[in-house]
Structure formats: C-alpha cells, structure tokens
Scaffold this motif. Structure first.
Motif, short mmCIF file in Angstrom:
data_model
loop_
_atom_site.label_atom_id
_atom_site.label_comp_id
_atom_site.label_asym_id
_atom_site.label_seq_id
_atom_site.Cartn_x
_atom_site.Cartn_y
_atom_site.Cartn_z
N TYR A 145 -39.02 -6.54 20.26
CA TYR A 145 -37.65 -6.52 19.73
C TYR A 145 -36.59 -6.16 20.75
CZ TYR A 145 -39.66 -6.88 15.11
OH TYR A 145 -40.33 -7.31 14.01
N PHE A 161 -31.49 -0.68 13.60
CA PHE A 161 -32.46 -1.65 13.11
C PHE A 161 -33.86 -1.38 13.67
CE2 PHE A 161 -28.51 -4.23 12.85
CZ PHE A 161 -28.47 -4.33 11.47
N LYS A 182 -34.11 -10.17 10.95
CA LYS A 182 -33.05 -9.19 10.68
C LYS A 182 -33.10 -8.03 11.67
CE LYS A 182 -32.69 -10.19 5.79
NZ LYS A 182 -32.93 -9.72 4.44
N ILE A 183 -34.22 -7.85 12.35
CA ILE A 183 -34.37 -6.75 13.31
C ILE A 183 -33.94 -7.25 14.68
CG2 ILE A 183 -35.99 -5.16 14.39
CD1 ILE A 183 -37.76 -5.58 11.89
N ASN A 184 -33.12 -6.44 15.36
CA ASN A 184 -32.77 -6.76 16.73
C ASN A 184 -32.85 -5.49 17.56
OD1 ASN A 184 -30.46 -5.37 16.04
ND2 ASN A 184 -29.21 -7.20 15.86
N ASP A 208 -38.18 -13.76 7.80
CA ASP A 208 -36.81 -13.33 7.49
C ASP A 208 -36.61 -11.85 7.83
OD1 ASP A 208 -36.08 -15.83 6.65
OD2 ASP A 208 -36.31 -15.40 4.51
N TYR A 209 -37.62 -11.03 7.54
CA TYR A 209 -37.54 -9.61 7.87
C TYR A 209 -37.48 -9.41 9.38
CZ TYR A 209 -38.94 -4.74 8.42
OH TYR A 209 -39.00 -3.44 8.79
N ARG A 210 -38.33 -10.12 10.13
CA ARG A 210 -38.33 -9.98 11.58
C ARG A 210 -37.04 -10.47 12.21
NH1 ARG A 210 -43.30 -11.46 15.00
NH2 ARG A 210 -41.93 -10.36 16.40
#
Length: 168
Positions: free
Chosen positions: A156, A71, A64-66, A60-62
């Motif tokens: 990312y 971010f 949220k990163i884009n 879930d944390y990964r």
C-alpha cells in the motif's frame, strides 16, 4: 447535468437465480421436478456469481486503501487487530546528521566541549539519512507475522517510503 450521470449502479451485479429460472420457464412447464432440475443446473453459476461478488468486495476494499496514514492504520487494524484496534502509525523523529572530520582535513570539530555548547551525536539510525519515514507501533500482546505485516504494508505505501515496526 443529465440525470443519467447521477444514477448509481450499486445493484448492477445482484442476480436472484431462482427468480430468473422461474421467470424464464414458461408457465405451462413449471413443474416441481423440472424446476428442481433447472435449479441444479444453475447452482454452479450461482456459486461462481457468489465468488465474483466476494472478489469484487475485496477489490473495492483494497482500492479504498492508499498510503495515507488514516487509511493504512485502519487497514492494519482490520487485518491484524480487529477487536482491539490498538495498532498505531506515528511519525519517526529525525535529526540532522552531524559531520565528523578527520584531523588531516583541518576542519573544526567540537564534541561536547562544555555542557550545553557541544554538539550531540546521534546514532546512525537516528539521523535524517537513515531513519524510517514512519513507525508502526504494535502491542506486545498481539500475535503477528512480521513478514506478512511487511508485505501488507509494502503493498500500500509508496515504494520510496521506509517504515519500522515497534512493539509497545
């Protein structure tokens, strides 16, 4: 809108295994030794469930990163500089390349003929064709592994983007 769609499932994965064992054991059979045996039988499932919840939180944390700067900068600070949060991402300066021609091509060439009238020649890394899209500025006092940082950022960002790591 239907109220069913508004329900959030934040606690869908929460299971209290000891309560579940107590609820599923008939009241007449709830003795200390039997409950201890059932708790021992359920403990590997509890361990796997805990690992699953940890894995789910990491995913879930990964997710949220884009590739957006805010971010990505937050993720870099979380990973490499959690307490100081001194890692910054800045845009790199890009200049238009100045073409140079050979004498047989019969094209005009002006190289700083008079102060203020000539063209400035930039290095290969400063021109728009060869620069990085952004620069990651890291404090010199911070210890990090460059290959780990590069792999982390590459996971990312969009693959056509380039970056440069710079210490300050």
């Amino acid at each position: 809108m239907n109220t069913f769609h508004k329900v959030q499932y934040n606690n869908i994965y929460n299971v209290e295994w000891k309560k579940l064992v107590n609820w599923l054991t008939p009241v007449t059979l709830r003795k200390k030794k039997l409950l201890a045996l059932l708790y021992a039988l359920v403990s590997p499932i509890n361990d796997l469930h805990t690992r699953f919840i940890t894995y789910k939180k990491n995913i879930d944390y990964r997710l949220k990163i884009n590739y957006q700067v805010c971010f990505l900068q937050a993720a870099l600070n979380d990973r490499f500089d959690y307490t100081g949060r001194r890692i910054q991402i800045v845009r790199s300066r890009q200049f238009d390349p100045q073409p140079l021609f050979l004498l047989p091509e019969n094209k005009p060439m002006v190289l700083n003929a008079r102060p203020g009238t000539g063209k400035i020649l930039y290095t290969k890394s400063e021109t728009g064709q060869f620069t990085a899209d952004f620069i990651i500025k890291i404090p010199a006092s911070l210890q990090y592994d460059l290959s780990e940082l590069t792999a982390f950022v590459n996971s990312y960002i969009v693959q056509c983007r380039t970056f440069k790591v710079q210490t300050y």
